[in-house]
Design a protein around this motif. Sequence first.
Motif, PDB file in Angstrom:
ATOM      1  N   MET A 126       0.839  -1.201   0.000  1.00 17.43           N
ATOM      2  CA  MET A 126       0.000   0.000   0.000  1.00 17.43           C
ATOM      3  C   MET A 126       0.873   1.249   0.000  1.00 17.43           C
ATOM      4  N   ARG A 127       1.934   1.211   0.792  1.00 16.96           N
ATOM      5  CA  ARG A 127       2.846   2.358   0.856  1.00 16.96           C
ATOM      6  C   ARG A 127       3.526   2.577  -0.491  1.00 16.96           C
ATOM      7  N   GLN A 128       3.887   1.482  -1.162  1.00 21.03           N
ATOM      8  CA  GLN A 128       4.500   1.604  -2.486  1.00 21.03           C
ATOM      9  C   GLN A 128       3.524   2.229  -3.484  1.00 21.03           C
ATOM     10  N   LEU A 129       2.279   1.776  -3.450  1.00 22.22           N
ATOM     11  CA  LEU A 129       1.278   2.344  -4.354  1.00 22.22           C
ATOM     12  C   LEU A 129       1.099   3.837  -4.097  1.00 22.22           C
ATOM     13  N   ALA A 130       1.034   4.221  -2.825  1.00 17.68           N
ATOM     14  CA  ALA A 130       0.861   5.628  -2.497  1.00 17.68           C
ATOM     15  C   ALA A 130       2.015   6.463  -3.039  1.00 17.68           C
ATOM     16  N   GLU A 131       3.207   5.927  -3.040  1.00 13.04           N
ATOM     17  CA  GLU A 131       4.369   6.641  -3.574  1.00 13.04           C
ATOM     18  C   GLU A 131       4.384   6.641  -5.100  1.00 13.04           C
ATOM     19  N   LEU A 132       3.892   5.584  -5.709  1.00 10.24           N
ATOM     20  CA  LEU A 132       3.896   5.456  -7.163  1.00 10.24           C
ATOM     21  C   LEU A 132       2.856   6.362  -7.816  1.00 10.24           C
TER      22      LEU A 132
END
Length: 173
Positions: A126-132
């Motif tokens: 989820m954190r990766q998606l938020a950054e992407l």
Amino acid sequence: SMTDLESIRASYDVDRWVLAGHSAGPNLALAYAMYRPDTVEGIVGIAGGNFMNDRDWHRAYDDGLAAGGDETGDLHFDSDPEVLTQLNREWKAFIKSPDVFRRLADLTMPVSLLGAGMDIRPNWPMRQLAELLPHGRYREIPGAGHYPWLTHPDAVAAGLNEALDYVQSRAVK
């Protein structure tokens, strides 16, 4: 599926909408947004959102489940095992598409992901998606499990209100 969501949108005669989902729901919302970005005002996700099939993630989930995690209280979900198998197969094929991350990174609508701090499903995807995502963000409810409304209803309400405010303030008019 994408066509199911599109049928719902069309049957209610809605031009643009905010999609919200829990667990696998944010995945479906993001996939739909790639399919019909012109109709999605924003996305709000709770305790879900990942575009990977990682052994470490699955190992952490299995370990948490074996340790007695993932309490659901009185919740019970009836589902068709054949349908779930088919959906999982289709999802795994979809996330292996060569352009899936390019298409995610090109989404322009705001996406707010609300994680559960004690979810046995690791939150790093989820954190990766938020950054992407160009207008993505991640917030977390400390101490909450996968069904945070059961144990942290006030924090969920506050998190949803904040997420909707975020989406509304950044949505393309």
